[in-house]
Design a protein around this motif. Structure first.
Motif, PDB file in Angstrom:
ATOM      1  N   TYR A   1       0.874  -1.182   0.000  1.00  0.00           N
ATOM      2  CA  TYR A   1       0.000   0.000   0.000  1.00  0.00           C
ATOM      3  C   TYR A   1       0.905   1.223   0.000  1.00  0.00           C
ATOM      4  O   TYR A   1       1.796   1.349   0.854  1.00  0.00           O
ATOM      5  CB  TYR A   1      -0.895   0.009   1.238  1.00  0.00           C
ATOM      6  CG  TYR A   1      -1.843   1.195   1.304  1.00  0.00           C
ATOM      7  CD1 TYR A   1      -3.069   1.160   0.640  1.00  0.00           C
ATOM      8  CD2 TYR A   1      -1.503   2.326   2.027  1.00  0.00           C
ATOM      9  CE1 TYR A   1      -3.932   2.248   0.707  1.00  0.00           C
ATOM     10  CE2 TYR A   1      -2.367   3.413   2.097  1.00  0.00           C
ATOM     11  CZ  TYR A   1      -3.575   3.363   1.434  1.00  0.00           C
ATOM     12  OH  TYR A   1      -4.428   4.435   1.492  1.00  0.00           O
ATOM     13  N   VAL A   2       0.712   2.106  -0.968  1.00  0.00           N
ATOM     14  CA  VAL A   2       1.577   3.274  -1.122  1.00  0.00           C
ATOM     15  C   VAL A   2       0.749   4.535  -1.016  1.00  0.00           C
ATOM     16  O   VAL A   2      -0.217   4.721  -1.773  1.00  0.00           O
ATOM     17  CB  VAL A   2       2.314   3.251  -2.483  1.00  0.00           C
ATOM     18  CG1 VAL A   2       3.147   4.513  -2.657  1.00  0.00           C
ATOM     19  CG2 VAL A   2       3.204   2.016  -2.577  1.00  0.00           C
ATOM     20  N   ALA A   3       1.108   5.410  -0.076  1.00  0.00           N
ATOM     21  CA  ALA A   3       0.452   6.714   0.071  1.00  0.00           C
ATOM     22  C   ALA A   3       1.411   7.793  -0.405  1.00  0.00           C
ATOM     23  O   ALA A   3       2.621   7.731  -0.146  1.00  0.00           O
ATOM     24  CB  ALA A   3       0.062   6.955   1.519  1.00  0.00           C
ATOM     25  N   PHE A   4       0.869   8.776  -1.124  1.00  0.00           N
ATOM     26  CA  PHE A   4       1.661   9.885  -1.643  1.00  0.00           C
ATOM     27  C   PHE A   4       0.835  11.150  -1.466  1.00  0.00           C
ATOM     28  O   PHE A   4      -0.080  11.416  -2.223  1.00  0.00           O
ATOM     29  CB  PHE A   4       2.010   9.661  -3.111  1.00  0.00           C
ATOM     30  CG  PHE A   4       2.691  10.813  -3.779  1.00  0.00           C
ATOM     31  CD1 PHE A   4       2.226  11.324  -4.980  1.00  0.00           C
ATOM     32  CD2 PHE A   4       3.820  11.399  -3.213  1.00  0.00           C
ATOM     33  CE1 PHE A   4       2.854  12.380  -5.601  1.00  0.00           C
ATOM     34  CE2 PHE A   4       4.454  12.455  -3.828  1.00  0.00           C
ATOM     35  CZ  PHE A   4       3.973  12.953  -5.021  1.00  0.00           C
ATOM     36  N   GLY A   5       1.146  11.916  -0.402  1.00  0.00           N
ATOM     37  CA  GLY A   5       0.337  13.090  -0.108  1.00  0.00           C
ATOM     38  C   GLY A   5      -1.088  12.681   0.210  1.00  0.00           C
ATOM     39  O   GLY A   5      -1.330  11.834   1.082  1.00  0.00           O
ATOM     40  N   ASP A   6      -2.048  13.263  -0.510  1.00  0.00           N
ATOM     41  CA  ASP A   6      -3.454  12.945  -0.305  1.00  0.00           C
ATOM     42  C   ASP A   6      -3.933  11.805  -1.196  1.00  0.00           C
ATOM     43  O   ASP A   6      -5.140  11.549  -1.276  1.00  0.00           O
ATOM     44  CB  ASP A   6      -4.314  14.184  -0.574  1.00  0.00           C
ATOM     45  CG  ASP A   6      -4.065  15.285   0.444  1.00  0.00           C
ATOM     46  OD1 ASP A   6      -3.741  14.949   1.593  1.00  0.00           O
ATOM     47  OD2 ASP A   6      -4.173  16.473   0.083  1.00  0.00           O
ATOM     48  N   GLN A   7      -3.016  11.144  -1.892  1.00  0.00           N
ATOM     49  CA  GLN A   7      -3.366  10.063  -2.810  1.00  0.00           C
ATOM     50  C   GLN A   7      -2.757   8.752  -2.328  1.00  0.00           C
ATOM     51  O   GLN A   7      -1.802   8.746  -1.563  1.00  0.00           O
ATOM     52  CB  GLN A   7      -2.863  10.384  -4.222  1.00  0.00           C
ATOM     53  CG  GLN A   7      -3.388  11.703  -4.776  1.00  0.00           C
ATOM     54  CD  GLN A   7      -2.587  12.170  -5.962  1.00  0.00           C
ATOM     55  OE1 GLN A   7      -2.012  11.370  -6.682  1.00  0.00           O
ATOM     56  NE2 GLN A   7      -2.546  13.478  -6.174  1.00  0.00           N
ATOM     57  N   ALA A   8      -3.316   7.657  -2.803  1.00  0.00           N
ATOM     58  CA  ALA A   8      -2.784   6.350  -2.414  1.00  0.00           C
ATOM     59  C   ALA A   8      -3.241   5.285  -3.391  1.00  0.00           C
ATOM     60  O   ALA A   8      -4.248   5.449  -4.094  1.00  0.00           O
ATOM     61  CB  ALA A   8      -3.235   5.987  -0.996  1.00  0.00           C
TER      62      ALA A   8
ATOM     63  N   ASP B   1      -6.952   4.052  -4.144  1.00  0.00           N
ATOM     64  CA  ASP B   1      -7.717   4.117  -2.900  1.00  0.00           C
ATOM     65  C   ASP B   1      -8.728   5.246  -3.058  1.00  0.00           C
ATOM     66  O   ASP B   1      -8.368   6.421  -3.051  1.00  0.00           O
ATOM     67  CB  ASP B   1      -6.779   4.390  -1.721  1.00  0.00           C
ATOM     68  CG  ASP B   1      -7.503   4.365  -0.379  1.00  0.00           C
ATOM     69  OD1 ASP B   1      -8.743   4.459  -0.366  1.00  0.00           O
ATOM     70  OD2 ASP B   1      -6.818   4.267   0.652  1.00  0.00           O
ATOM     71  N   LYS B   2     -10.002   4.891  -3.199  1.00  0.00           N
ATOM     72  CA  LYS B   2     -11.041   5.888  -3.458  1.00  0.00           C
ATOM     73  C   LYS B   2     -11.337   6.751  -2.240  1.00  0.00           C
ATOM     74  O   LYS B   2     -12.049   7.756  -2.353  1.00  0.00           O
ATOM     75  CB  LYS B   2     -12.315   5.201  -3.943  1.00  0.00           C
ATOM     76  CG  LYS B   2     -12.162   4.473  -5.258  1.00  0.00           C
ATOM     77  CD  LYS B   2     -11.667   5.375  -6.378  1.00  0.00           C
ATOM     78  CE  LYS B   2     -12.712   6.352  -6.852  1.00  0.00           C
ATOM     79  NZ  LYS B   2     -12.258   7.131  -8.027  1.00  0.00           N
ATOM     80  N   LYS B   3     -10.803   6.384  -1.080  1.00  0.00           N
ATOM     81  CA  LYS B   3     -10.986   7.229   0.095  1.00  0.00           C
ATOM     82  C   LYS B   3     -10.032   8.421   0.063  1.00  0.00           C
ATOM     83  O   LYS B   3     -10.144   9.335   0.875  1.00  0.00           O
ATOM     84  CB  LYS B   3     -10.761   6.421   1.377  1.00  0.00           C
ATOM     85  CG  LYS B   3     -11.751   5.262   1.570  1.00  0.00           C
ATOM     86  CD  LYS B   3     -11.600   4.613   2.923  1.00  0.00           C
ATOM     87  CE  LYS B   3     -10.258   3.928   3.092  1.00  0.00           C
ATOM     88  NZ  LYS B   3     -10.083   2.779   2.176  1.00  0.00           N
ATOM     89  N   LYS B   4      -9.093   8.389  -0.872  1.00  0.00           N
ATOM     90  CA  LYS B   4      -8.115   9.456  -1.025  1.00  0.00           C
ATOM     91  C   LYS B   4      -8.450  10.315  -2.241  1.00  0.00           C
ATOM     92  O   LYS B   4      -9.344  10.008  -3.018  1.00  0.00           O
ATOM     93  CB  LYS B   4      -6.712   8.866  -1.170  1.00  0.00           C
ATOM     94  CG  LYS B   4      -6.277   7.974  -0.010  1.00  0.00           C
ATOM     95  CD  LYS B   4      -5.977   8.788   1.230  1.00  0.00           C
ATOM     96  CE  LYS B   4      -5.378   7.911   2.323  1.00  0.00           C
ATOM     97  NZ  LYS B   4      -4.980   8.693   3.519  1.00  0.00           N
ATOM     98  N   GLN B   5      -7.680  11.356  -2.413  1.00  0.00           N
ATOM     99  CA  GLN B   5      -7.859  12.243  -3.567  1.00  0.00           C
ATOM    100  C   GLN B   5      -7.483  11.510  -4.855  1.00  0.00           C
ATOM    101  O   GLN B   5      -6.565  10.704  -4.883  1.00  0.00           O
ATOM    102  CB  GLN B   5      -6.975  13.477  -3.384  1.00  0.00           C
ATOM    103  CG  GLN B   5      -7.102  14.522  -4.487  1.00  0.00           C
ATOM    104  CD  GLN B   5      -6.223  15.730  -4.186  1.00  0.00           C
ATOM    105  OE1 GLN B   5      -5.997  16.064  -3.026  1.00  0.00           O
ATOM    106  NE2 GLN B   5      -5.724  16.357  -5.221  1.00  0.00           N
ATOM    107  N   ALA B   6      -8.200  11.814  -5.938  1.00  0.00           N
ATOM    108  CA  ALA B   6      -7.914  11.185  -7.231  1.00  0.00           C
ATOM    109  C   ALA B   6      -6.529  11.599  -7.722  1.00  0.00           C
ATOM    110  O   ALA B   6      -6.108  12.743  -7.546  1.00  0.00           O
ATOM    111  CB  ALA B   6      -8.978  11.564  -8.254  1.00  0.00           C
TER     112      ALA B   6
END
Length: 339
Positions: free
Chosen positions: A180-187, A208-213
Motif C-alpha cells: 500500500y503506497v500513500a503519496f500526499g493525499d493520494q494512495a 484508494d477511493k478514500k483518497k484524492q484522485a
C-alpha cells in the motif's frame, strides 16, 4: 494446470508505421514477420525473449475507440491448455469465440488471454494461427532488452482482491507480495502475482477511493477502464541503455535532482555511481537480495496511457515500497507539470 510464461503481447494501434517505428527504431525490436487476416494486419517484433505483435485494421476498431492504443492480448503459455481453460472459466473468465492460435478468455478490462501450449521451441516459434510471412532481417541496433520483467495492470477501485484470486485460481499464479503506497493525499494498493516458473509477473494496482484522485484514476479515465499501464523490460546495464534509447528518441520521465542527494544518504555504498545514475535519471531501490535500477518512459500514444520501463536487477527479486513509490511519484509529478 497453470500458465507458465508470456507467449506474446499484442498491441492494437491506430498507426502501424508510428507504433512499429517506435518499438523498432527507438526501443530496438527487430521486425520478424507479418500476417494478415480479415480486418487485421499484424507485425511481429522480437527482442531477447520478448515478442510484441502490433495489429491494425477495422477488427481493432472497437478496442481502439474504447481504450486507445494499448495491449489487447496478453497471450500465455500453459502446461495444459485445456486444463487452464477450464480453471480460468471456473474462476469467472468468459471464453471468447474469435481466438487466433488457441482458445482465448477474458482477463481484465478489454484485455484477453489467448492460451498456447508450452514447448521446446516456445521462445523462437512464430505464434500459431496466423499465416506469417518472414521479413528481411536487416541489421539493427545492439539489443538491450532481454526479458519482459513484469506487466503493470491498473484495476478499478475495490476489485484488487477479486482479480488477485482470479489469477490465483484461474491461472495458477501465486501471490508474491503486496504494497500500500500513500503519496500526499493520494494512495494506491497493489498485489504482485507470479507464475511458478517466474515467466509471468503481473503487478495489479488499484486506487484508494478514500483518497484524492491521482494518476491511477487518470489512467482509468483515459483508458475507459482497467488495462495495462506499462510493460517493464529487463536490461543488463541500464545507464548505457537509457543513453542509447534516449538518443534514438525515447522520452523518459525526468527525476528531480534532489532525489540523488537522498539516494546517496539511503545507499552510501553507491556513492561512486550516483553521478552516472543522475546523468541518466535512473532510480534505485534495494531489497534483502540486492539492488534494482529502473526508469520509465513517457507514453508515446495519444491518450497517454501505456508506457514502458527499463529495469536492471542486481540480485533484487521483488518490488520494494521505495520502488513502487518512485513510480507513483514520478508519474504524478509529470502529470501535474503537464496540466
Amino acid at each position: 494446470m497453470a500458465a507458465l510464461d508470456i507467449e506474446y503481447v499484442e498491441l492494437y494501434a491506430h498507426d502501424e508505421a508510428a507504433t512499429v517505428g517506435y518499438l523498432a527504431g527507438s526501443l530496438g525490436f527487430r521486425r520478424v514477420a507479418r500476417a494478415g487476416r480479415p480486418g487485421l494486419e499484424t507485425v511481429l517484433l522480437r527482442q531477447g525473449t520478448v515478442q510484441v505483435l502490433v495489429s491494425t485494421g477495422p477488427a481493432a476498431g472497437r478496442f481502439l475507440e474504447e481504450h486507445g492504443d494499448g495491449v489487447a492480448d496478453m497471450a500465455l503459455r500453459c502446461d495444459d491448455v485445456a486444463g487452464t481453460l477450464a480453471s480460468a472459466t471456473a474462476a469467472g473468465a468468459r471464453e471468447l469465440g474469435d481466438a487466433v492460435g488457441g482458445p482465448a478468455v477474458t482477463g481484465f478490462g478489454g484485455v484477453r488471454h489467448t492460451l498456447f501450449p508450452d514447448g521446446p521451441d516456445a521462445a523462437t516459434r512464430l505464434p500459431a494461427g496466423r499465416a506469417w510471412t518472414p521479413l528481411s532481417a536487416a541489421a539493427g541496433p545492439v539489443e538491450r532488452i532481454s526479458v519482459l520483467d513484469h506487466v503493470a495492470v491498473v484495476l478499478e477501485a475495490g476489485t484488487l482482491q477479486d482479480h488477485t484470486e482470479f489469477y490465483e485460481r484461474g491461472f495458477g499464479l501465486g501471490r508474491y507480495s503486496g504494497e500500500y503506497v500513500a503519496f500526499g493525499d493520494q494512495a494506491m494498493d497493489s498485489v504482485v502475482v507470479r507464475s511458478a516458473s517466474g515467466g509471468i509477473t503481473f503487478t495489479l494496482i488499484e486506487p484508494d477511493k478514500k483518497k484524492q484522485a491521482g494518476q491511477i484514476d487518470a489512467f482509468l479515465d483515459k483508458n475507459n477502464g482497467p488495462g495495462v499501464q506499462h510493460l517493464a523490460f529487463l536490461v543488463d546495464e541500464i545507464v548505457p541503455a537509457v543513453h542509447e534509447l534516449r538518443g534514438r528518441g525515447v522520452d523518459f520521465l525526468s527525476t528531480p535532482a534532489a532525489y540523488y542527494g537522498l539516494l546517496e544518504r539511503r545507499f552510501p555504498e553507491m556513492a561512486g555511481e550516483i553521478a552516472d545514475l543522475k546523468g541518466a535519471d535512473v532510480l534505485a531501490d534495494r531489497d534483502e537480495w540486492g539492488y534494482l535500477l529502473q526508469l520509465f518512459t513517457r507514453s508515446p500514444y495519444a491518450r497517454g496511457t501505456l508506457f514502458y520501463e527499463l529495469v536492471q536487477r542486481r540480485g533484487s527479486r521483488g518490488f520494494g515500497s521505495s520502488n513502487i513509490r518512485s513510480l507513483y511519484e514520478a508519474i504524478e509529478l509529470d502529470r501535474v507539470a503537464a496540466e
